[in-house]
Design an enzyme around this catalytic site. Structure first.
Site, PDB file in Angstrom:
ATOM      1  N   SER A  97      38.717  42.116  40.580  1.00 17.17           N
ATOM      2  CA  SER A  97      37.883  43.486  40.013  1.00 17.17           C
ATOM      3  C   SER A  97      36.481  44.020  41.044  1.00 17.17           C
ATOM      4  O   SER A  97      35.776  45.118  40.609  1.00 17.17           O
ATOM      5  CB  SER A  97      36.940  42.436  38.167  1.00 17.17           C
ATOM      6  OG  SER A  97      36.044  41.603  39.560  1.00 17.17           O
ATOM      7  N   THR A 199      33.154  43.856  37.358  1.00 15.79           N
ATOM      8  CA  THR A 199      31.598  44.076  38.366  1.00 15.79           C
ATOM      9  C   THR A 199      31.202  42.646  38.908  1.00 15.79           C
ATOM     10  O   THR A 199      31.218  41.630  37.788  1.00 15.79           O
ATOM     11  CB  THR A 199      31.597  45.481  36.920  1.00 15.79           C
ATOM     12  OG1 THR A 199      32.051  46.166  37.269  1.00 15.79           O
ATOM     13  CG2 THR A 199      30.199  45.157  37.778  1.00 15.79           C
ATOM     14  N   THR A 217      31.998  47.213  42.675  1.00 20.15           N
ATOM     15  CA  THR A 217      32.964  47.245  41.340  1.00 20.15           C
ATOM     16  C   THR A 217      33.938  47.809  41.748  1.00 20.15           C
ATOM     17  O   THR A 217      33.779  48.615  42.751  1.00 20.15           O
ATOM     18  CB  THR A 217      32.787  47.271  40.462  1.00 20.15           C
ATOM     19  OG1 THR A 217      33.723  47.481  38.961  1.00 20.15           O
ATOM     20  CG2 THR A 217      31.956  48.788  40.069  1.00 20.15           C
ATOM     21  N   ARG A 227      36.950  58.454  38.886  1.00 17.23           N
ATOM     22  CA  ARG A 227      36.578  58.157  38.448  1.00 17.23           C
ATOM     23  C   ARG A 227      35.195  57.313  39.168  1.00 17.23           C
ATOM     24  O   ARG A 227      35.182  56.464  40.216  1.00 17.23           O
ATOM     25  CB  ARG A 227      37.073  57.734  37.122  1.00 17.23           C
ATOM     26  CG  ARG A 227      35.910  56.940  36.467  1.00 17.23           C
ATOM     27  CD  ARG A 227      35.538  55.972  36.145  1.00 17.23           C
ATOM     28  NE  ARG A 227      35.227  55.081  35.049  1.00 17.23           N
ATOM     29  CZ  ARG A 227      34.009  54.049  35.316  1.00 17.23           C
ATOM     30  NH1 ARG A 227      34.225  53.412  36.454  1.00 17.23           N
ATOM     31  NH2 ARG A 227      33.773  53.420  34.171  1.00 17.23           N
ATOM     32  N   THR A 250      27.278  44.943  32.963  1.00 20.50           N
ATOM     33  CA  THR A 250      29.082  45.384  33.062  1.00 20.50           C
ATOM     34  C   THR A 250      29.254  46.037  31.411  1.00 20.50           C
ATOM     35  O   THR A 250      28.785  45.829  30.993  1.00 20.50           O
ATOM     36  CB  THR A 250      29.150  43.748  33.410  1.00 20.50           C
ATOM     37  OG1 THR A 250      30.247  44.336  33.598  1.00 20.50           O
ATOM     38  CG2 THR A 250      28.331  42.705  32.263  1.00 20.50           C
ATOM     39  N   GLY A 251      30.309  46.482  32.218  1.00 16.12           N
ATOM     40  CA  GLY A 251      30.839  46.960  30.708  1.00 16.12           C
ATOM     41  C   GLY A 251      31.650  47.987  31.259  1.00 16.12           C
ATOM     42  O   GLY A 251      31.383  48.896  31.845  1.00 16.12           O
TER      43      GLY A 251
END
Ligand code: SD4
Length: 339
Positions: A97, A199, A217, A227, A250-251
């Protein structure tokens, strides 16, 4: 022990910080000191902790905090701690990640985002960086060695190479295998939870009473090529105001950007909310801006200038690692809004 536990929550206490108190705290040595900031034109004075602490997102926060603590525990700077701490995770090829081994975009390319911010509100960021495994270190160079805040894509890579970073393939066999599996159905359904997240955000307070933060991340797995998420965006994925506190996110980055999430958390702390409340209110703001919350997992972490900390997430599953003098390897599950 945090002496100034009332912090800025109750402004009626603002006169607490009398000269007598100040002298008392000074007599305690270097652990606490007075500090002033202004809120709506009024000058406020608070007492601050100088006991180091570091918090960081998800299970990989344990290894990152351990590294950061090597710096913080010997009186080092929060800025160095948050850079070195998250680099541990960037360098770990088994973590899918962040950094090397990160899950690629839908074209099979690993593209990295990162930022860093210090106690002087200096900040640096890189976005859509390829083939360089330590984007946070490149972000720090952007901060310290250029007049800019953010470099992206090919320009960021060129800058990194000029600064001596090594070009390498970041797509590990394990990440490539998963990606090829994903290609079969090519469904873009990011599920962000403790087993699948993208992340590391880290916040630290050093023994000088200064705050810094970092965020790095590989972004949302199988994203569109090009992106960029919230993680390299100052105010979204990370924000530090040395007068008040620091926050990271995060998310699902798109949701965090929409509300300038980390900046929002810090401003809520400035208004007097404690770290967990500030994170909760930011989560509620996100919810209020979305008609459908399906898949919109976001978690915030906050660390206040007095050493108080907290987190909150939209859904169950977000946790963070805490390290201070009393706790070395503690994982904390945050409260969440939607069951
Ligand atoms: C992003 N916020 O790129 C990152 C992803 C993440 O846990 O944090 N996932 O949107």
């Amino acid at each position: 022990m945090i002496i100034f536990s009332t912090f800025i929550t109750h402004y009626q206490h603002r006169h607490m910080t009398t000269r007598r108190n100040f002298i008392k705290f000074s007599a305690l040595g270097s652990l606490f000191s007075a500090h002033s900031f202004s809120l709506f034109g009024q000058k406020k004075t608070i007492e601050l902790s100088k006991k180091p602490i570091v918090i960081s997102t998800w299970n990989h926060g344990i290894m990152a905090n351990k590294k950061a603590w090597e710096t913080l525990s010997v009186g080092g700077k929060a800025l160095d701690a948050v850079e070195k701490g998250v680099m541990e995770v960037e360098n770990d090829p088994t973590g899918m990640s962040v950094g090397i081994g990160g899950r690629p975009d839908r074209e099979g390319r690993v593209t990295l985002d990162a930022c860093i911010m210090d106690e002087k509100s200096r900040c640096g960021a890189v976005a859509f960086l390829q083939d360089i495994k330590n984007p946070v270190a490149v972000a720090r160079k952007v901060m310290e060695e250029t007049p800019h805040v953010m470099l992206t894509g090919q320009g960021a890579k060129q800058f990194a190479l000029e600064k001596g970073f090594k070009e390498e393939n970041l797509l590990t066999p394990a990440s490539e295998k998963e990606w090829r599996e994903w290609l079969k159905a090519s469904k873009y359904k990011p599920v962000i939870n403790v087993e699948n997240h993208d992340t590391i955000g880290m916040l630290a307070l050093d023994s000088n009473g200064d705050l810094s933060g970092s965020c790095t991340t590989s972004g949302a797995a199988y994203k569109l090529h090009g992106r960029v998420g919230d993680s390299p965006i100052i105010g979204a994925g990370l924000f530090v105001d040395n007068e008040i506190g620091a926050a990271c996110a995060t998310g699902l980055g798109e949701a965090v950007i929409r509300v300038a999430g980390s900046h929002l958390v810090v401003e809520l702390m400035r208004q007097g909310h404690n770290p967990e409340e500030a994170c909760k209110l930011a989560v509620e703001r996100i919810i209020s801006k979305h008609e459908n919350m399906e898949g919109v997992q976001v978690g915030f972490l906050a660390l206040r200038k007095d050493g108080k900390y907290g987190g909150y997430s939209v859904f169950k599953g977000f946790n963070y690692a805490l390290t201070n003098e009393d706790n070395k390897e503690v994982m904390i599950d945050v409260k969440y809004k939607i069951s």
